[in-house]
Design an enzyme around this catalytic site. Structure first.
Site, short mmCIF file in Angstrom:
data_model
loop_
_atom_site.label_atom_id
_atom_site.label_comp_id
_atom_site.label_asym_id
_atom_site.label_seq_id
_atom_site.Cartn_x
_atom_site.Cartn_y
_atom_site.Cartn_z
N ARG A 26 0.77 -1.24 0.00
CA ARG A 26 0.00 0.00 0.00
C ARG A 26 0.80 1.30 0.00
NH1 ARG A 26 -3.12 2.43 4.09
NH2 ARG A 26 -4.99 3.41 3.25
N ARG A 29 0.72 4.71 -2.69
CA ARG A 29 -0.42 5.58 -2.98
C ARG A 29 -0.01 7.06 -2.95
NH1 ARG A 29 -0.93 5.05 2.52
NH2 ARG A 29 -2.19 6.61 3.59
N CYS A 49 15.06 29.58 26.67
CA CYS A 49 14.72 28.18 26.94
C CYS A 49 14.63 27.92 28.44
CB CYS A 49 15.76 27.27 26.30
SG CYS A 49 15.60 25.56 26.82
N CYS A 52 17.58 25.32 29.57
CA CYS A 52 19.02 25.63 29.47
C CYS A 52 19.58 25.96 30.86
CB CYS A 52 19.24 26.80 28.51
SG CYS A 52 19.39 26.30 26.78
N HIS A 111 21.67 23.11 24.16
CA HIS A 111 20.32 23.30 23.62
C HIS A 111 20.19 22.74 22.20
CE1 HIS A 111 16.44 25.41 23.42
NE2 HIS A 111 16.76 25.70 22.17
N ASN A 149 9.40 12.47 24.48
CA ASN A 149 8.69 12.85 23.26
C ASN A 149 9.64 13.73 22.50
OD1 ASN A 149 6.23 11.64 23.83
ND2 ASN A 149 5.55 13.41 25.01
N GLY A 155 4.45 16.31 19.66
CA GLY A 155 3.88 17.16 20.70
C GLY A 155 4.90 17.70 21.69
N CYS A 156 6.18 17.62 21.32
CA CYS A 156 7.21 18.13 22.22
C CYS A 156 7.23 19.65 22.15
CB CYS A 156 8.56 17.55 21.83
SG CYS A 156 9.87 18.13 22.89
N SER A 157 7.24 20.29 23.33
CA SER A 157 7.08 21.74 23.37
C SER A 157 8.41 22.49 23.29
CB SER A 157 6.34 22.12 24.66
OG SER A 157 7.13 21.78 25.79
N HIS A 160 15.08 21.55 23.38
CA HIS A 160 16.19 21.23 24.27
C HIS A 160 16.11 19.73 24.60
CE1 HIS A 160 19.24 22.68 27.28
NE2 HIS A 160 19.08 21.40 27.59
N HIS A 162 15.49 16.57 26.20
CA HIS A 162 14.95 16.26 27.52
C HIS A 162 13.93 15.14 27.44
CE1 HIS A 162 11.66 18.71 25.94
NE2 HIS A 162 10.88 18.19 26.87
N GLN A 164 10.95 12.86 30.22
CA GLN A 164 10.09 13.03 31.37
C GLN A 164 9.96 11.71 32.12
OE1 GLN A 164 6.40 15.17 31.07
NE2 GLN A 164 6.82 15.82 28.96
N GLU A 178 1.13 -5.93 29.76
CA GLU A 178 2.41 -6.64 29.58
C GLU A 178 2.70 -7.51 30.79
OE1 GLU A 178 5.64 -3.98 28.64
OE2 GLU A 178 4.87 -3.55 26.64
N HIS A 292 12.78 -3.43 28.81
CA HIS A 292 12.82 -3.15 27.38
C HIS A 292 12.40 -1.71 27.11
CE1 HIS A 292 8.68 -4.44 28.25
NE2 HIS A 292 8.30 -3.70 27.22
N GLU A 313 -7.79 2.57 12.20
CA GLU A 313 -6.98 2.34 13.41
C GLU A 313 -7.73 2.71 14.69
OE1 GLU A 313 -5.75 3.83 10.69
OE2 GLU A 313 -3.78 2.98 10.24
N GLN A 319 -3.06 -0.56 11.80
CA GLN A 319 -2.70 -1.06 10.47
C GLN A 319 -1.36 -0.44 10.08
OE1 GLN A 319 -2.68 1.16 7.67
NE2 GLN A 319 -2.37 -0.35 6.06
P1 H2U Z 1 7.54 18.28 26.73
O1 H2U Z 1 7.97 19.30 25.78
O2 H2U Z 1 8.14 16.92 26.42
O3 H2U Z 1 6.07 18.26 26.94
O4 H2U Z 1 8.21 18.59 28.16
C1 H2U Z 1 8.34 19.83 28.70
C2 H2U Z 1 7.83 19.73 30.13
O5 H2U Z 1 8.43 20.77 30.89
C3 H2U Z 1 6.33 19.90 30.20
O6 H2U Z 1 5.77 18.75 30.79
C4 H2U Z 1 7.49 21.27 31.80
C5 H2U Z 1 6.16 21.13 31.08
O7 H2U Z 1 5.12 20.95 32.01
N1 H2U Z 1 7.86 22.64 32.16
C6 H2U Z 1 8.26 22.93 33.46
O8 H2U Z 1 8.26 22.03 34.31
N2 H2U Z 1 8.70 24.20 33.78
C7 H2U Z 1 8.71 25.22 32.89
O9 H2U Z 1 9.15 26.31 33.21
C8 H2U Z 1 8.16 25.05 31.52
C9 H2U Z 1 7.81 23.65 31.13
ZN ZN Z 2 17.74 25.01 26.09
#
Ligand code: H2U
Ligand code: ZN
Length: 343
Positions: A26, A29, A49, A52, A111, A149, A155-157, A160, A162, A164, A178, A292, A313, A319
């Site tokens: 597939r 496509r 940041c 940092c 960073h 992430n 969805g990583c904000s 830098h 890092h 969690q 599991e 793992h 899905e 899939q």
């Molecule tokens: P993500 O980008 O993977 O979501 O992780 C950033 C995390 O950092 C996020 O969970 C936290 C956010 O809550 N954060 C702090 O703890 N302090 C901050 O000053 C900004 C973001």
């Molecule tokens: Zn940084």
């Protein structure tokens, strides 16, 4: 067992007990849908940041001038340690309170780096941090979920480097499944499921992406995401904190070689969700568990075209388009020097 055909088929995931649909024919496509943005080059230090060294976070606290790794309690934690124990309801409607904590782990003061671009000894420091946090949080909580992430696509904000940790008094759904399946496998066969998988994959070879002295990264037979991988020890281990110095060193090398291949696949900083599953911190033996890591990257065909888990899905079952064997072969064929270092 015969290998599955190049025709639509389903594969069984023994970790979850669920089936997935494979449609190997597939991928050709045409695509006119969403394309992901590719990130720009970054500075070594970003004054804006919140991760940092030396910078002030949303809480008003200042990060220390750290030179290796640094961990702190998430200022916007999804789980709180002082939540009182409560539950109510029965049959259809029920709820229970959850106590826990959330940590943020900075992998490097730089960073502009990612795990893939960090030197092996830097990754080794991250392994040490993961292990120390698990050991500490495992004294209080039943489950310690270490994850990363990476990339805006996941969805990583903040770019830098890092990860969690979310630690909780309950074992969540996926590791809970599991645990039950590892336990019944151990009871009926006297072996740990994932050690058996590691042995079989080494023998078969075609799904192995990286093999070091003590570790293995492979595309599982039942992978859902296009370039999903599973990282397994070639020796019995149930938790990160059990690993000795040599195991950790070798794990850092295995991760480096895997993550460089990921970045080289589409010559982009490869997005993914990555996390560790170690034995839950509950009473009783945990010989049925194998430590793992799962890596779930969303990209399918290029740096900008991702796999969406929607429609069938969400309503039917997961899939995938390319076979796990073809995905492993593509990853294996890539160089182990990072493309950014080459140019
Ligand atoms: P993500 O980008 O993977 O979501 O992780 C950033 C995390 O950092 C996020 O969970 C936290 C956010 O809550 N954060 C702090 O703890 N302090 C901050 O000053 C900004 C973001
Ligand atoms: Zn940084």
């Amino acid at each position: 067992m015969q290998q599955p055909p190049q025709l639509p088929h389903r594969r069984f995931n023994p970790l979850t007990g669920e089936w997935i649909l494979v449609s190997p024919h597939r991928t050709q496509r045409p695509w006119q849908g969403q394309r992901e943005a590719v990130a720009d080059a970054r500075a070594r230090y970003d004054p804006q940041c919140y991760l940092c060294p030396g910078n002030v976070r949303a809480s008003g606290e200042r990060n220390p001038p750290y030179s290796s790794t640094f961990a702190f309690t998430n200022d916007f934690a999804a789980l709180l340690p002082d939540t009182p124990s409560q539950r109510d309801g029965s049959d259809l409607y029920r709820w229970e309170s959850v106590a826990g904590t959330c940590r943020v782990l900075c992998f490097s003061p730089r960073h502009d780096l990612t795990l893939a671009q960090m030197p092996v000894d830097g990754i080794r420091s991250v392994v040490d941090l993961w292990a120390a946090e698990c050991e500490e949080l495992g004294r209080t909580y039943s489950w310690v979920q270490v994850f990363e992430n990476k990339g805006a696509a996941m969805g990583c904000s903040n770019p830098h480097p890092h990860g969690q940790i979310w630690a909780s008094g309950h074992v969540p759904e996926i590791p809970g499944k599991e645990d039950a399946r590892f336990r019944s496998h151990y009871a009926s066969r006297g072996s740990t499921m994932l050690q058996e998988v590691a042995e079989r994959e080494l023998e078969f070879g075609r799904r192995v992406v990286v093999e070091t002295r003590r570790w293995l990264a492979l595309v599982p037979f039942w992978a859902v995401w296009p370039f999903e991988t599973l990282v397994l020890p070639k020796f019995p281990a149930a938790r990160l904190e059990e690993l000795d110095g040599g195991d950790r060193e070798d794990l850092a090398e295995c991760l480096k070689r895997l993550l460089v291949r990921y970045d080289n696949l589409f010559e982009t900083s490869f997005p993914y969700s990555f996390g560790w599953h170690g034995a839950p911190y509950q009473a009783g033996a945990h010989r049925h568990w194998t430590l793992h890591a799962h890596l779930f990257p969303p990209l399918l065909r290029s740096a900008t075209v991702r796999k969406f888990m929607v429609g069938y899905e969400m309503l039917g079952e997961p899939q995938r388009d390319i076979t796990p064997e073809a995905a492993a072969e593509r990853l294996r064929s890539l160089p182990e020097t990072h493309y950014a270092e080459e140019s």
